[in-house]
Design an enzyme around this catalytic site. Structure first.
Site, PDB file in Angstrom:
ATOM      1  N   ASP A   1       0.851  -1.198   0.000  1.00  9.35           N
ATOM      2  CA  ASP A   1       0.000   0.000   0.000  1.00  9.35           C
ATOM      3  C   ASP A   1       0.888   1.250   0.000  1.00  9.35           C
ATOM      4  OD1 ASP A   1      -2.453   1.371   0.182  1.00  9.35           O
ATOM      5  OD2 ASP A   1      -2.393   1.396   2.383  1.00  9.35           O
TER       6      ASP A   1
ATOM      7  N   HIS B   1      -7.965  10.100   3.310  1.00  5.86           N
ATOM      8  CA  HIS B   1      -7.616   9.156   4.373  1.00  5.86           C
ATOM      9  C   HIS B   1      -8.023   9.681   5.755  1.00  5.86           C
ATOM     10  CE1 HIS B   1      -4.758   7.908   1.152  1.00  5.86           C
ATOM     11  NE2 HIS B   1      -5.162   6.726   1.565  1.00  5.86           N
TER      12      HIS B   1
ATOM     13  N   LYS C   1     -13.365  12.906   6.821  1.00 10.90           N
ATOM     14  CA  LYS C   1     -13.358  12.992   5.364  1.00 10.90           C
ATOM     15  C   LYS C   1     -14.314  14.047   4.837  1.00 10.90           C
ATOM     16  CE  LYS C   1     -12.720   7.979   5.127  1.00 10.90           C
ATOM     17  NZ  LYS C   1     -11.269   7.928   5.020  1.00 10.90           N
TER      18      LYS C   1
ATOM     19  N   ARG D   1      -9.177   0.456  12.743  1.00  7.39           N
ATOM     20  CA  ARG D   1      -8.530   1.090  13.893  1.00  7.39           C
ATOM     21  C   ARG D   1      -9.577   1.518  14.918  1.00  7.39           C
ATOM     22  NH1 ARG D   1      -3.537   4.732  11.597  1.00  7.39           N
ATOM     23  NH2 ARG D   1      -2.846   3.247  10.055  1.00  7.39           N
TER      24      ARG D   1
ATOM     25  N   ARG E   1      -5.055 -11.176  26.678  1.00  7.39           N
ATOM     26  CA  ARG E   1      -5.736 -12.101  25.765  1.00  7.39           C
ATOM     27  C   ARG E   1      -7.252 -11.892  25.774  1.00  7.39           C
ATOM     28  NH1 ARG E   1      -2.454 -17.220  27.911  1.00  7.39           N
ATOM     29  NH2 ARG E   1      -3.266 -16.234  29.790  1.00  7.39           N
TER      30      ARG E   1
HETATM   31  P1  13P Z   1      -9.149   4.987   5.322  1.00  5.04           P
HETATM   32  O1  13P Z   1      -8.313   5.973   6.073  1.00  5.04           O
HETATM   33  O2  13P Z   1     -10.436   5.584   4.875  1.00  5.04           O
HETATM   34  O3  13P Z   1      -9.379   3.733   6.047  1.00  5.04           O
HETATM   35  O4  13P Z   1      -8.344   4.614   3.970  1.00  5.04           O
HETATM   36  C1  13P Z   1      -7.345   3.630   3.962  1.00  5.04           C
HETATM   37  C2  13P Z   1      -6.546   3.630   2.710  1.00  5.04           C
HETATM   38  O5  13P Z   1      -6.860   4.266   1.726  1.00  5.04           O
HETATM   39  C3  13P Z   1      -5.328   2.803   2.699  1.00  5.04           C
HETATM   40  O6  13P Z   1      -4.616   2.931   1.503  1.00  5.04           O
HETATM   41  O1  G3H Z   2      -3.367   5.014   3.708  1.00  4.72           O
HETATM   42  C1  G3H Z   2      -2.655   4.586   4.601  1.00  4.72           C
HETATM   43  C2  G3H Z   2      -3.110   3.472   5.465  1.00  4.72           C
HETATM   44  O2  G3H Z   2      -4.166   3.872   6.287  1.00  4.72           O
HETATM   45  C3  G3H Z   2      -1.955   2.902   6.220  1.00  4.72           C
HETATM   46  O3  G3H Z   2      -1.608   3.697   7.305  1.00  4.72           O
HETATM   47  O4  G3H Z   2       0.803   4.181   6.979  1.00  4.72           O
HETATM   48  O5  G3H Z   2      -0.250   4.383   9.224  1.00  4.72           O
HETATM   49  O6  G3H Z   2       0.132   2.129   8.207  1.00  4.72           O
HETATM   50  P1  G3H Z   2      -0.132   3.592   7.968  1.00  4.72           P
HETATM   51 ZN    ZN Z   3      -4.663   4.918   0.697  1.00  5.60          ZN
END
Ligand code: 13P
Ligand code: G3H
Ligand code: ZN
Length: 328
Positions: free
Chosen positions: A93, A191, A195, A272, A293
């Site tokens: 990602d 993100h 939003k 999250r 746990r």
């Molecule tokens: P969200 O912040 O809406 O969950 O988006 C996650 C995302 O786009 C990860 O690439």
């Molecule tokens: O778009 C990003 C994802 O929400 C991942 O977040 O970079 O904090 O793992 P992170």
């Molecule tokens: Zn993203």
């Protein structure tokens, strides 16, 4: 296919992202979820097996740093063995060029995302083109991003004021010139938990215009968490301090986006929020407890339920049998 299937008699387990998209395009969206730890991984697999839905596991640079690369791979391989019915792909990602190359060469990933959306058009094309060449040579597909999502992406901050929707004509030129396999488009989402304000939502007219320029090209919707108000209220009632105006994508809108080519839907923030709600409520209600746990088991259960609900909204629930047939 990048990894040998753990249970070949059950059909493919880890599949290429391209295969998933080929079956999903126009019919359902594949949920793409970020993982960082064991509870999330177990909940992710359990929920998708229960929903009978395929999925994409997303690994961010932050997750690679937090959990460690061998730990992430180990968790996924372990889950694969524990849930032989699951069909999924593994995806980087928001990668930079170097991380894309590391993932391509590792042999573990099904696909990578090169995020050079901060660069001018020609530079974005050039970087994406280089990654595509390296990825295709090894059978991986590539997601690229064009246009800017508002909010925060990893360490890149984009001023909300400069958040631009993807231009359809430019999107076509970008895909033609870069050779990418799928495209992350700016269609109103961002993100994180904050939003939308007021009645803002997805720009369906823009998605339709992009699809017209790029028929058959899987479109990726980042920033797709719905930030349920009930979840925010429960977190705040248990001591959290989230802005109650936090608002995300209406998850009933996924079904409208699917016929317009939205084939991958990225969700991280909502997971999250599940973690935050479970931890806060558990610690509030069990102040004398210190066995991790117990909230951990609850988190796995709650995360799985969250995945089942999302899969229904994405129309991917109940598609595993068909998918297995199509991939055989
Ligand atoms: P969200 O912040 O809406 O969950 O988006 C996650 C995302 O786009 C990860 O690439
Ligand atoms: O778009 C990003 C994802 O929400 C991942 O977040 O970079 O904090 O793992 P992170
Ligand atoms: Zn993203």
């Amino acid at each position: 296919m990048k990894l040998p299937a753990a249970e070949p008699e059950e059909g493919p387990v880890i599949v290429t992202t391209a295969d998933l998209f080929r079956v999903a395009y126009g019919r359902f969206a594949v949920g793409a979820y970020n993982i960082n730890n064991m509870e999330q991984t177990l909940g992710l697999f359990r929920g998708h097996v229960e929903a009978e839905a395929p999925f994409i596991i997303q690994i961010s640079k932050g997750a690679r740093k937090y959990a460690g690369i061998p730990m992430l791979e180990g968790m996924i391989r372990a889950a694969e063995t524990m849930f032989p019915e699951a069909i999924f792909a593994v995806h980087l990602d928001h990668g930079d060029e170097q991380t894309c190359y590391e993932c391509i060469d590792s042999g573990f990933y099904s696909s990578v995302m090169i995020d050079a959306s901060h660069a001018p058009f020609d530079e974005n094309v050039a970087i994406t083109r280089r990654v595509v060449e390296r990825a295709h040579a090894k059978g991986l597909s590539v997601e690229a991003e064009m246009g800017m999502l508002g909010g925060v992406e990893e360490d890149i901050k984009v001023d909300e004021k400069h958040a631009l929707l993807t231009d359809p004509e430019e999107a076509r030129l970008f895909v033609e010139q870069s050779g990418c396999d799928s495209l992350a488009v700016a269609i109103g989402t961002s993100h994180g938990a904050y939003k939308f304000s007021g009645n803002q939502g997805l720009h369906f007219d823009r998605i339709a215009a992009i699809q017209q320029q790029l028929p058959g090209c899987p479109l990726v919707m980042h920033g797709s968490s719905s930030v349920p108000q009930e979840e925010v209220a429960r977190i705040n009632a248990a001591g959290g301090k989230l802005d109650p105006s936090a608002k995300g994508v209406n998850e009933d809108e996924f079904a409208r986006a699917v016929p317009l080519g939205v084939t991958k839907v990225n969700i991280d923030t909502d997971g999250r929020l599940v973690w935050t709600r479970v931890q806060r409520e558990y610690l509030r209600d069990h102040p004398a407890d210190f066995d991790f746990r117990k909230p951990g088991a609850l988190l796995i259960t709650e995360y799985a339920a969250f995945i089942v609900n999302k899969s229904r909204k994405l129309l991917s629930a109940g598609t595993l049998a068909d998918l297995r047939g199509a991939l055989a």
